[in-house]
Design an enzyme around this catalytic site. Structure first.
Site, short mmCIF file in Angstrom:
data_model
loop_
_atom_site.label_atom_id
_atom_site.label_comp_id
_atom_site.label_asym_id
_atom_site.label_seq_id
_atom_site.Cartn_x
_atom_site.Cartn_y
_atom_site.Cartn_z
N ASN A 50 0.83 -1.20 0.00
CA ASN A 50 0.00 0.00 0.00
C ASN A 50 0.87 1.25 0.00
OD1 ASN A 50 -2.98 -1.01 0.80
ND2 ASN A 50 -1.43 -2.29 1.74
N HIS A 81 25.51 11.83 -4.92
CA HIS A 81 26.74 12.32 -5.55
C HIS A 81 27.96 11.77 -4.81
CE1 HIS A 81 24.63 15.09 -8.13
NE2 HIS A 81 24.00 15.62 -7.10
N ALA A 127 6.53 9.01 11.69
CA ALA A 127 6.42 10.11 10.73
C ALA A 127 7.57 11.10 10.91
CB ALA A 127 5.09 10.82 10.90
#
Length: 167
Positions: A50, A81, A127
């Site tokens: 999901n 980089h 989060a």
């Protein structure tokens, strides 16, 4: 009438996003995509995956296990980089590192996962976290850099696995 248009728009968006993810090469079964997601041809997905908005950057391989859920704004970066090359601050070469995400992993909103990381089975990423190192199975991590601050209840986790109780 507006409600019907919203439902149609939401379902059409899900269909388009899912098609884009499958066209990128993610061939797992039962993939659901609820927000714009951009994967690479080097991405493989398990079952019941999901996405609520995921962008994968770089040429590195990304393996996502079964029963994966992401919040909006997930970024997985597999190429950077080369700052140790022939020029400063970096040269024209890059460093590619793979990412693997185990089964039954939940990643919250606005998380960044850097190359070379393995996220173990059953882990939860809070989060806003930046994952820069491996995450042990059943760990709950958060912050920048993400640090382990708790663990899942192993008996409960194993019971859910045994009952095949997946969301």
């Amino acid at each position: 009438m507006k409600k019907h248009f919203r439902i149609l728009y939401k379902n059409l968006g899900k269909l388009i996003f899912t098609l884009l993810v499958k066209l990128s090469g993610c061939r797992g079964s039962n993939i659901k995509v609820w927000g714009y997601s951009r994967l690479t041809k080097n991405t493989s997905c398990g079952r019941n995956v999901n996405f609520n908005g995921c962008h994968i950057y770089g040429r590195g391989r990304v393996e996502i296990g079964d029963n994966f859920h992401s919040g909006e704004g997930l970024k997985i970066i597999t190429e950077v980089h080369n700052y140790q090359g022939r020029a400063i601050p970096y040269d024209e070469t890059s460093v590619v590192k793979d990412v693997s995400i185990g089964n039954n992993v939940w990643i919250g909103m606005d998380v960044i996962v850097l190359g070379g990381v393995h996220i173990g089975d059953g882990s939860i990423i809070q989060a806003g976290s930046v994952v820069v190192r491996d995450v042990e199975p059943l760990s709950i991590v958060g912050g920048s850099p993400a640090m382990k601050f708790s663990v899942r209840n192993e008996a409960h986790y194993l019971d859910c696995l045994k009952r095949k109780s997946f969301h």
